[in-house]
Design an enzyme around this catalytic site. Sequence first.
Site, PDB file in Angstrom:
ATOM      1  N   SER A 171      20.226   4.509  66.721  1.00  0.00           N
ATOM      2  CA  SER A 171      18.964   4.229  66.111  1.00  0.00           C
ATOM      3  C   SER A 171      19.142   2.993  64.821  1.00  0.00           C
ATOM      4  O   SER A 171      19.592   2.137  65.318  1.00  0.00           O
ATOM      5  CB  SER A 171      18.302   5.672  65.212  1.00  0.00           C
ATOM      6  OG  SER A 171      17.367   5.172  64.748  1.00  0.00           O
ATOM      7  N   ASP A 340      11.460   9.046  73.514  1.00  0.00           N
ATOM      8  CA  ASP A 340      11.782   8.458  72.353  1.00  0.00           C
ATOM      9  C   ASP A 340      10.578   7.932  71.768  1.00  0.00           C
ATOM     10  O   ASP A 340      10.151   6.799  72.270  1.00  0.00           O
ATOM     11  CB  ASP A 340      13.084   7.650  72.232  1.00  0.00           C
ATOM     12  CG  ASP A 340      13.949   7.292  70.914  1.00  0.00           C
ATOM     13  OD1 ASP A 340      13.143   7.333  70.010  1.00  0.00           O
ATOM     14  OD2 ASP A 340      14.906   7.025  71.256  1.00  0.00           O
ATOM     15  N   HIS A 369      14.322  11.214  70.287  1.00  0.00           N
ATOM     16  CA  HIS A 369      15.215  10.191  69.443  1.00  0.00           C
ATOM     17  C   HIS A 369      16.400  10.984  69.117  1.00  0.00           C
ATOM     18  O   HIS A 369      17.482  10.322  68.766  1.00  0.00           O
ATOM     19  CB  HIS A 369      14.289   9.846  68.238  1.00  0.00           C
ATOM     20  CG  HIS A 369      14.870   8.414  67.590  1.00  0.00           C
ATOM     21  ND1 HIS A 369      15.074   7.344  68.081  1.00  0.00           N
ATOM     22  CD2 HIS A 369      15.593   8.653  66.551  1.00  0.00           C
ATOM     23  CE1 HIS A 369      15.695   6.545  67.057  1.00  0.00           C
ATOM     24  NE2 HIS A 369      16.009   7.418  66.060  1.00  0.00           N
TER      25      HIS A 369
END
Length: 413
Positions: A171, A340, A369
């Site tokens: 991320s 996600d 995610h």
Amino acid sequence: MAKRMLTFEFVALVVVLAVVFVDGRRGGDEERGMCAVVVNGTGYPCKEYTVETQDGFLLGLQRISHGIERRGDGTKRMPVLLQHGLLQGGDNWVLNLPGQSLGFILADEGFDVWIANGRGTRWSHGHKTYSKHDREYWDWTWDELAEYDLPAMLEFVMTTTGSKVFYVGHSQGTIMGLASFSQPVVTDMLAAAALLSPITYLDHISSNFINAAAHHYIDRMVKTMGVREFNLRNEVGVKLMDYVCQREDVDCGNLLAAITGPNCCFNGTRIPYYLQFEPHSTSLKNLAHLAQMIRRGTFAKYDYGILGNLQHYLSLSPPDYDLTIIPESLPLWMASGGNDALADPVDVIRTIEQLRSTPEVIVLPEYGHIDFVLSIQAKEDLYDSMIAFFRAHADRCVLGPAQVTRVPELSSF
Ligand SMILES: *[C@@H]1O[C@H](CO)[C@@H](O)[C@H](O)[C@H]1NC(C)=O
Ligand SMILES: *[C@@H]1O[C@H](CO)[C@@H](O)[C@H](O)[C@H]1NC(C)=O
């Protein structure tokens, strides 16, 4: 509506209880690092390091130098640096059981595992000059994470181990990576990089929660509250949740899913344990920067407005990060998820199209995610493939001649 509020109140209650629990144990924990608090008791070796950035932050770095099984087999282990995402900390790599957590799996597979902790998180150690009560302590965005934190940690790992380093980012850890891989000083220290939930563009984000926050609230909060700490547990975070969860188009019944997309593969009974450590703090300014990416559809430095941009960048708008500068020779591996809500597949494809190299890509249709770090079946789903990718590039760990002279204790390693 009533049902939604009820569940939201339940989530809020759990969070509040977690805060009370964690705050009650502070003091002791502040000096006790992540090794003592999280890794102790697992049987894995764990050592704490502190790395100072050029702008004075003291980052916490933990090293799990080998696994339980393969202790002392004498072979040189390839170093890998794990970089967590937004509102997370280095603990997220070791929160599941040993056969499920990437930090432990890599150690068992013979890697020398280094766990990074960004400025402002619980496992970092503050700043040389400023305390967390100072405005300056929170005056940064991921621009600074890419410019200062990542290079400082890579250099520390490289000079300590005498080897180029594998990188794993999740991320925001991929934003930091892709922003800094355009600097030769960084790519010279890297053997290869694996990016989980890769993010550079954020304009197709599907989370209503994040979109509402980015389009309506975050800038207003920065204007009224100024530069300061953001945590989902402090008053700033609670205020943001209050605003956003009142909206008709945002369902906060499952707060985590509202923010990140539904995660497929959590161990539900373990969530109270995760909440002892997560979420971590970031700066409100960093959220404002991410909100700019969502609104403007660019991968660029922080936008200070016309006057501020002239002052900071000598241009009217903030400079873009140029993905085409990332050297074609740097091997890249990526994994993205169909559910996600933050690293949307459309945005991931746009990122890949701009790169000069062709990364290896795994797509996991069920993954949300946070599954990339906390799924209980991540080993089979993606870590095994990542490890094969690293092994295939083992030869790239060898240092160049100029780098060898910078390594102080190579002979004693
Ligand atoms: C790890 O835990 C054991 C007992 O649970 C304790 O004796 C030891 O001091 C701890 N080690 C560290 C580094 O905190
Ligand atoms: C789920 O977490 C619980 C609590 O930590 C643990 O006892 C259990 O073994 C875990 N199950 C799986 C399948 O990982």
